[in-house]
Design a protein around this motif. Structure first.
Motif, PDB file in Angstrom:
ATOM      1  N   LEU A   9       0.835  -1.195   0.000  1.00  0.00           N
ATOM      2  CA  LEU A   9       0.000   0.000   0.000  1.00  0.00           C
ATOM      3  C   LEU A   9       0.876   1.254   0.000  1.00  0.00           C
ATOM      4  O   LEU A   9       1.828   1.352   0.769  1.00  0.00           O
ATOM      5  N   VAL A  10       0.540   2.190  -0.869  1.00  0.00           N
ATOM      6  CA  VAL A  10       1.271   3.449  -0.979  1.00  0.00           C
ATOM      7  C   VAL A  10       0.403   4.547  -0.392  1.00  0.00           C
ATOM      8  O   VAL A  10      -0.785   4.653  -0.724  1.00  0.00           O
ATOM      9  N   ASN A  11       0.976   5.353   0.469  1.00  0.00           N
ATOM     10  CA  ASN A  11       0.217   6.453   1.073  1.00  0.00           C
ATOM     11  C   ASN A  11      -0.042   7.555   0.044  1.00  0.00           C
ATOM     12  O   ASN A  11       0.850   7.923  -0.713  1.00  0.00           O
ATOM     13  N   HIS A  12      -1.260   8.050   0.034  1.00  0.00           N
ATOM     14  CA  HIS A  12      -1.661   9.159  -0.822  1.00  0.00           C
ATOM     15  C   HIS A  12      -2.130  10.302   0.066  1.00  0.00           C
ATOM     16  O   HIS A  12      -2.559  10.082   1.192  1.00  0.00           O
ATOM     17  N   VAL A  13      -2.057  11.513  -0.468  1.00  0.00           N
ATOM     18  CA  VAL A  13      -2.443  12.704   0.289  1.00  0.00           C
ATOM     19  C   VAL A  13      -3.302  13.582  -0.605  1.00  0.00           C
ATOM     20  O   VAL A  13      -3.033  13.714  -1.796  1.00  0.00           O
ATOM     21  N   MET A  14      -4.333  14.182  -0.044  1.00  0.00           N
ATOM     22  CA  MET A  14      -5.141  15.141  -0.786  1.00  0.00           C
ATOM     23  C   MET A  14      -4.474  16.510  -0.636  1.00  0.00           C
ATOM     24  O   MET A  14      -4.397  17.052   0.462  1.00  0.00           O
ATOM     25  N   ILE A  15      -3.969  17.028  -1.747  1.00  0.00           N
ATOM     26  CA  ILE A  15      -3.301  18.328  -1.758  1.00  0.00           C
ATOM     27  C   ILE A  15      -4.350  19.382  -2.115  1.00  0.00           C
ATOM     28  O   ILE A  15      -5.060  19.253  -3.109  1.00  0.00           O
ATOM     29  N   THR A  16      -4.429  20.411  -1.295  1.00  0.00           N
ATOM     30  CA  THR A  16      -5.371  21.518  -1.510  1.00  0.00           C
ATOM     31  C   THR A  16      -4.608  22.831  -1.469  1.00  0.00           C
ATOM     32  O   THR A  16      -3.419  22.865  -1.144  1.00  0.00           O
ATOM     33  N   LYS A  17      -5.295  23.902  -1.748  1.00  0.00           N
ATOM     34  CA  LYS A  17      -4.680  25.217  -1.638  1.00  0.00           C
ATOM     35  C   LYS A  17      -4.232  25.496  -0.201  1.00  0.00           C
ATOM     36  O   LYS A  17      -3.258  26.198   0.029  1.00  0.00           O
ATOM     37  N   ALA A  56      -4.918  -2.158   9.520  1.00  0.00           N
ATOM     38  CA  ALA A  56      -4.709  -3.061  10.654  1.00  0.00           C
ATOM     39  C   ALA A  56      -5.241  -4.449  10.331  1.00  0.00           C
ATOM     40  O   ALA A  56      -4.612  -5.461  10.674  1.00  0.00           O
ATOM     41  N   SER A  57      -6.382  -4.521   9.644  1.00  0.00           N
ATOM     42  CA  SER A  57      -6.936  -5.835   9.299  1.00  0.00           C
ATOM     43  C   SER A  57      -6.035  -6.552   8.296  1.00  0.00           C
ATOM     44  O   SER A  57      -5.890  -7.769   8.349  1.00  0.00           O
ATOM     45  N   LEU A  58      -5.425  -5.803   7.383  1.00  0.00           N
ATOM     46  CA  LEU A  58      -4.499  -6.420   6.436  1.00  0.00           C
ATOM     47  C   LEU A  58      -3.283  -6.977   7.158  1.00  0.00           C
ATOM     48  O   LEU A  58      -2.800  -8.063   6.844  1.00  0.00           O
ATOM     49  N   LYS A  59      -2.789  -6.225   8.134  1.00  0.00           N
ATOM     50  CA  LYS A  59      -1.613  -6.664   8.884  1.00  0.00           C
ATOM     51  C   LYS A  59      -1.907  -7.933   9.672  1.00  0.00           C
ATOM     52  O   LYS A  59      -1.010  -8.708   9.951  1.00  0.00           O
ATOM     53  N   GLY A  60      -3.178  -8.166  10.000  1.00  0.00           N
ATOM     54  CA  GLY A  60      -3.540  -9.346  10.767  1.00  0.00           C
ATOM     55  C   GLY A  60      -3.846 -10.571   9.919  1.00  0.00           C
ATOM     56  O   GLY A  60      -4.051 -11.653  10.455  1.00  0.00           O
ATOM     57  N   GLN A  61      -3.873 -10.428   8.602  1.00  0.00           N
ATOM     58  CA  GLN A  61      -4.213 -11.568   7.745  1.00  0.00           C
ATOM     59  C   GLN A  61      -3.081 -12.584   7.718  1.00  0.00           C
ATOM     60  O   GLN A  61      -1.907 -12.225   7.613  1.00  0.00           O
ATOM     61  N   ASP A  62      -3.444 -13.852   7.795  1.00  0.00           N
ATOM     62  CA  ASP A  62      -2.440 -14.919   7.774  1.00  0.00           C
ATOM     63  C   ASP A  62      -1.571 -14.845   6.523  1.00  0.00           C
ATOM     64  O   ASP A  62      -0.370 -15.083   6.583  1.00  0.00           O
ATOM     65  N   SER A  63      -2.166 -14.513   5.381  1.00  0.00           N
ATOM     66  CA  SER A  63      -1.406 -14.476   4.133  1.00  0.00           C
ATOM     67  C   SER A  63      -0.361 -13.362   4.123  1.00  0.00           C
ATOM     68  O   SER A  63       0.544 -13.366   3.294  1.00  0.00           O
ATOM     69  N   LEU A  64      -0.478 -12.411   5.046  1.00  0.00           N
ATOM     70  CA  LEU A  64       0.469 -11.299   5.100  1.00  0.00           C
ATOM     71  C   LEU A  64       1.413 -11.385   6.295  1.00  0.00           C
ATOM     72  O   LEU A  64       2.199 -10.474   6.518  1.00  0.00           O
ATOM     73  N   LYS A  65       1.349 -12.459   7.058  1.00  0.00           N
ATOM     74  CA  LYS A  65       2.230 -12.610   8.221  1.00  0.00           C
ATOM     75  C   LYS A  65       3.684 -12.511   7.765  1.00  0.00           C
ATOM     76  O   LYS A  65       4.081 -13.088   6.761  1.00  0.00           O
ATOM     77  N   GLY A  66       4.452 -11.754   8.510  1.00  0.00           N
ATOM     78  CA  GLY A  66       5.861 -11.583   8.178  1.00  0.00           C
ATOM     79  C   GLY A  66       6.130 -10.396   7.284  1.00  0.00           C
ATOM     80  O   GLY A  66       7.271 -10.027   7.047  1.00  0.00           O
ATOM     81  N   GLU A  97       4.591  -7.335   7.803  1.00  0.00           N
ATOM     82  CA  GLU A  97       4.076  -6.150   8.476  1.00  0.00           C
ATOM     83  C   GLU A  97       4.962  -4.931   8.208  1.00  0.00           C
ATOM     84  O   GLU A  97       4.471  -3.815   8.077  1.00  0.00           O
ATOM     85  N   THR A  98       6.268  -5.131   8.112  1.00  0.00           N
ATOM     86  CA  THR A  98       7.155  -3.987   7.898  1.00  0.00           C
ATOM     87  C   THR A  98       7.030  -3.434   6.476  1.00  0.00           C
ATOM     88  O   THR A  98       7.455  -2.322   6.218  1.00  0.00           O
ATOM     89  N   LEU A  99       6.457  -4.216   5.574  1.00  0.00           N
ATOM     90  CA  LEU A  99       6.298  -3.737   4.203  1.00  0.00           C
ATOM     91  C   LEU A  99       4.987  -2.975   4.014  1.00  0.00           C
ATOM     92  O   LEU A  99       4.801  -2.324   3.011  1.00  0.00           O
ATOM     93  N   ILE A 100       4.079  -3.078   4.962  1.00  0.00           N
ATOM     94  CA  ILE A 100       2.810  -2.349   4.869  1.00  0.00           C
ATOM     95  C   ILE A 100       2.994  -1.052   5.641  1.00  0.00           C
ATOM     96  O   ILE A 100       3.159  -1.076   6.857  1.00  0.00           O
ATOM     97  N   PRO A 101       3.035   0.082   4.943  1.00  0.00           N
ATOM     98  CA  PRO A 101       3.327   1.347   5.627  1.00  0.00           C
ATOM     99  C   PRO A 101       2.282   1.684   6.682  1.00  0.00           C
ATOM    100  O   PRO A 101       1.112   1.386   6.536  1.00  0.00           O
ATOM    101  N   SER A 102       2.748   2.292   7.720  1.00  0.00           N
ATOM    102  CA  SER A 102       1.849   2.828   8.725  1.00  0.00           C
ATOM    103  C   SER A 102       1.950   4.339   8.654  1.00  0.00           C
ATOM    104  O   SER A 102       2.611   4.880   7.793  1.00  0.00           O
ATOM    105  N   LYS A 103       1.333   5.007   9.592  1.00  0.00           N
ATOM    106  CA  LYS A 103       1.306   6.480   9.540  1.00  0.00           C
ATOM    107  C   LYS A 103       2.636   7.083   9.269  1.00  0.00           C
ATOM    108  O   LYS A 103       3.645   6.941   9.668  1.00  0.00           O
TER     109      LYS A 103
END
Length: 174
Positions: free
Chosen positions: A116-124, A156-166, A168-174
């Motif tokens: 997952l790549v973090n996106h940001v809404m850029i405004t004036k 958080a739910s993705l980080k808890g999925q069995d298929s994604l175990k190990g 966690e460091t590749l799924i960005p957090s805040k």
């Protein structure tokens, strides 16, 4: 907007260019009755700007708002009142996501099914936080409502999925 009527959506092939989006939107303007609000969203900022210019040429700037994608047309975002925001995804930062994946691959570790790549809404109002050459404008009279809590719960739910175990460091957090 799941309840938005599908027959109120008009799609055009902009070929991802300002010129083609301007031409296609110019052709489409005859199908949009005067006074009907127009909301533009496009694959990239150039397409959004081309469509916005076509609407303005038709004298309908009071009826339109636009949201771009890429936040790479910063001057237009700052100068065009009807261009209210653009999604910034900062491809120059993709290395922050790709290098851990490459290192995992080199180490023979299995790779995650998605990153997952973090996106940001850029405004004036916040453009100066991401592009130092621009001053931030006034906050709009409305508030952008990104469902941050729901998004974080989804991560958080993705980080808890069995298929994604190990991974966690590749799924960005805040």
């Amino acid at each position: 907007m799941p309840d938005f009527p599908k027959d109120h959506m008009l799609r055009i092939d902009t070929k991802n260019t300002l010129q083609e989006s301007f031409a296609q939107m110019t052709n489409l303007m005859g199908r949009i009755p005067d006074g009907v609000p127009i909301m533009i969203n496009a694959i990239n900022d150039q397409s959004a700007i081309g469509m916005l210019r076509a609407v303005k040429q038709a004298g309908r700037q009071a009826d339109v708002i636009a949201v771009g994608n890429g936040a790479d047309e910063t001057k237009a975002l700052v100068d065009e009142p009807e261009l209210v925001a653009a999604t910034g995804y900062f491809p120059e930062r993709y290395g922050n996501y790709l290098i851990p994946i490459a290192l995992s691959a080199l180490a023979g570790k299995p790779l995650p099914p998605a990153v997952l790549v973090n996106h940001v809404m850029i405004t004036k109002a916040n453009v100066c936080e991401y592009y130092k050459d621009y001053k931030c404008g006034e906050k709009p009279s409305f508030e952008y409502k990104f469902p941050q809590a729901e998004f974080e719960a989804h991560l958080a739910s993705l980080k808890g999925q069995d298929s994604l175990k190990g991974y966690e460091t590749l799924i960005p957090s805040k």
